[in-house]
Design a protein around this motif. Structure first.
Motif, PDB file in Angstrom:
ATOM      1  N   UNK A  86       0.839  -1.198   0.000  1.00  0.00           N
ATOM      2  CA  UNK A  86       0.000   0.000   0.000  1.00  0.00           C
ATOM      3  C   UNK A  86       0.874   1.248   0.000  1.00  0.00           C
ATOM      4  N   UNK A  87       0.554   2.174  -0.896  1.00  0.00           N
ATOM      5  CA  UNK A  87       1.208   3.477  -0.935  1.00  0.00           C
ATOM      6  C   UNK A  87       0.292   4.484  -0.246  1.00  0.00           C
ATOM      7  N   UNK A  88       0.809   5.211   0.733  1.00  0.00           N
ATOM      8  CA  UNK A  88       0.049   6.263   1.394  1.00  0.00           C
ATOM      9  C   UNK A  88       0.454   7.593   0.760  1.00  0.00           C
ATOM     10  N   UNK A  89      -0.523   8.284   0.173  1.00  0.00           N
ATOM     11  CA  UNK A  89      -0.260   9.493  -0.602  1.00  0.00           C
ATOM     12  C   UNK A  89      -1.117  10.644  -0.083  1.00  0.00           C
ATOM     13  N   UNK A  90      -0.955  11.821  -0.681  1.00  0.00           N
ATOM     14  CA  UNK A  90      -1.813  12.947  -0.311  1.00  0.00           C
ATOM     15  C   UNK A  90      -3.241  12.716  -0.800  1.00  0.00           C
ATOM     16  N   UNK A  91      -3.372  12.455  -2.104  1.00  0.00           N
ATOM     17  CA  UNK A  91      -4.698  12.307  -2.701  1.00  0.00           C
ATOM     18  C   UNK A  91      -4.532  11.706  -4.085  1.00  0.00           C
ATOM     19  N   UNK A 150      -5.768  11.023   4.618  1.00  0.00           N
ATOM     20  CA  UNK A 150      -6.980  11.462   5.316  1.00  0.00           C
ATOM     21  C   UNK A 150      -8.072  10.398   5.301  1.00  0.00           C
ATOM     22  N   UNK A 151      -7.750   9.208   4.796  1.00  0.00           N
ATOM     23  CA  UNK A 151      -8.783   8.178   4.638  1.00  0.00           C
ATOM     24  C   UNK A 151      -8.516   6.920   5.454  1.00  0.00           C
ATOM     25  N   UNK A 206       4.265   7.957   1.273  1.00  0.00           N
ATOM     26  CA  UNK A 206       4.690   8.790   0.151  1.00  0.00           C
ATOM     27  C   UNK A 206       3.892  10.094   0.068  1.00  0.00           C
ATOM     28  N   UNK A 207       3.439  10.615   1.201  1.00  0.00           N
ATOM     29  CA  UNK A 207       2.712  11.889   1.180  1.00  0.00           C
ATOM     30  C   UNK A 207       3.666  13.021   1.513  1.00  0.00           C
TER      31      UNK A 207
END
Length: 347
Positions: A4-9, A39-40, A92-93
């Motif tokens: 899983x990549x955690x990003x801004x949006x 944010x999710x 990655x945010x």
């Protein structure tokens, strides 16, 4: 491997982002991929962490634009993903992108990531240390020998005194920021606008003021590191020179700079060697070292980029090298289930 990549949006991701290239390469190597915004996240009643995100719907994509189009397609529905069941979570945010509209998001996202790591998932870079590194003050904890002379303050008089001590030449930028945003190069002809530059920088927080390095006029080097050491494939370093021929003092690609591959010189490799123990100690698995001459200007530990450009120019499989290294970490984790995940970060 489930990744899983955690990003801004997802809506703001771009096809030239390293995250998108890594996601596409992971899929081509047979792995399951998801992208989730900071944010999710969902903290479930049973203590586990989930997140709402999207998965690519195919196992083969023509290029980065192709996979991004699939992810941003409205028909690709948002799913609830059990993040605590993933093998790897890559953070990655970019906190600088959240300063105006969602200043709470980076801290909240990292706290969720710490919970995920505590439940046995390999989280990279280390979310506890990323919490300490949410602005450029973090760089001041690295050995003084690799850093330019630096002042951090909001006081205009202090800033002017420092610039005068530097012979009237310095670089001033927001303590919180990236991509060359809000960077001013102070030179002899900047006196008339100096107050305006300082006021613009300190308006939303602290300013970081650094000595001006003359070689910056020729551009800077971005040297990517993996496991605390320069990333090398077939003898080629993931290293490129960023420069701006327009007269703009910033070499960042997002600020209109250009890029060409470069072989790191002895100074760059020495700086990387000195920074390595701290990168490893802090679990900064993937980082970008920004180097001018014999000094390091910054260390990007949130969203180091440039893998796509490095691959497109050289034809070397840097993203594949990263994914294979992640596979290695997953194998280690399975063989040593009781080993703290923090110990796996830079192995």
């Amino acid at each position: 491997m489930k990744l899983t990549f955690v990003i801004n949006d997802i809506a703001t991701e771009q096809e030239n982002y390293t995250t998108i290239r890594l996601a596409r390469r992971a899929i081509s190597m047979g792995h399951q991929v998801a992208l989730v915004s900071i944010v999710d996240f969902v903290y479930e009643p049973d203590g586990r962490v989930s997140g709402f995100g999207k998965r690519p719907r195919r196992d083969d994509y023509e290029d980065d634009a192709d996979i991004l189009g699939d992810l941003q397609d409205d028909e690709n529905e948002v799913q609830k993903i059990a993040i605590c069941d993933e093998d790897i979570v890559l953070l990655r945010s970019d906190p600088a992108n959240e300063v105006v509209n969602r200043p709470w998001a980076p801290t909240s996202g990292l706290l969720f990531a710490q919970i995920i790591a505590a439940q046995g998932v390999i989280v990279l870079n280390d979310p506890k240390k990323l919490t300490d590194a949410q602005n450029k003050t973090y760089f001041q904890t690295y050995p003084e020998i690799i850093r330019p002379e630096t002042l951090i303050t909001r006081d205009m008089a202090e800033i002017k005194t420092f610039i005068e001590s530097m012979g009237g030449k310095a670089v001033i930028k927001p303590l919180q920021g990236s991509g060359g945003q809000g960077v001013f190069v102070i030179k002899d002809d900047s006196t008339a606008n100096l107050n305006v530059m300082i006021e613009a920088t300190v308006r939303d927080g602290y300013a970081i003021v650094q000595e001006y390095l003359p070689k910056a006029a020729e551009g800077d080097l971005r040297l990517l590191t993996l496991n605390g050491r320069p990333l090398v494939v077939d003898g080629i370093y993931a290293c490129f020179k960023r420069f701006n021929e327009s007269g703009d003092g910033r070499s960042n690609i997002t600020a209109g700079g250009s890029v060409e591959m470069a072989q790191p010189d002895a100074d760059a490799l020495r700086l990387a060697e000195i920074a390595s123990p701290r990168l490893i100690q802090d679990g900064m698995y993937f980082a970008g070292l920004d180097i001018v001459g014999n000094k390091m200007m910054e260390i990007n530990v949130d969203t180091p980029g440039g893998i796509n450009m490095a691959e497109d120019i050289t034809g070397k499989d840097f993203s594949g090298a990263i994914i294979r290294d992640l596979e290695h970490k997953v194998r280690l984790k399975k063989n040593y289930p009781n080993m703290p995940t923090s110990d796996l970060v830079c192995i």
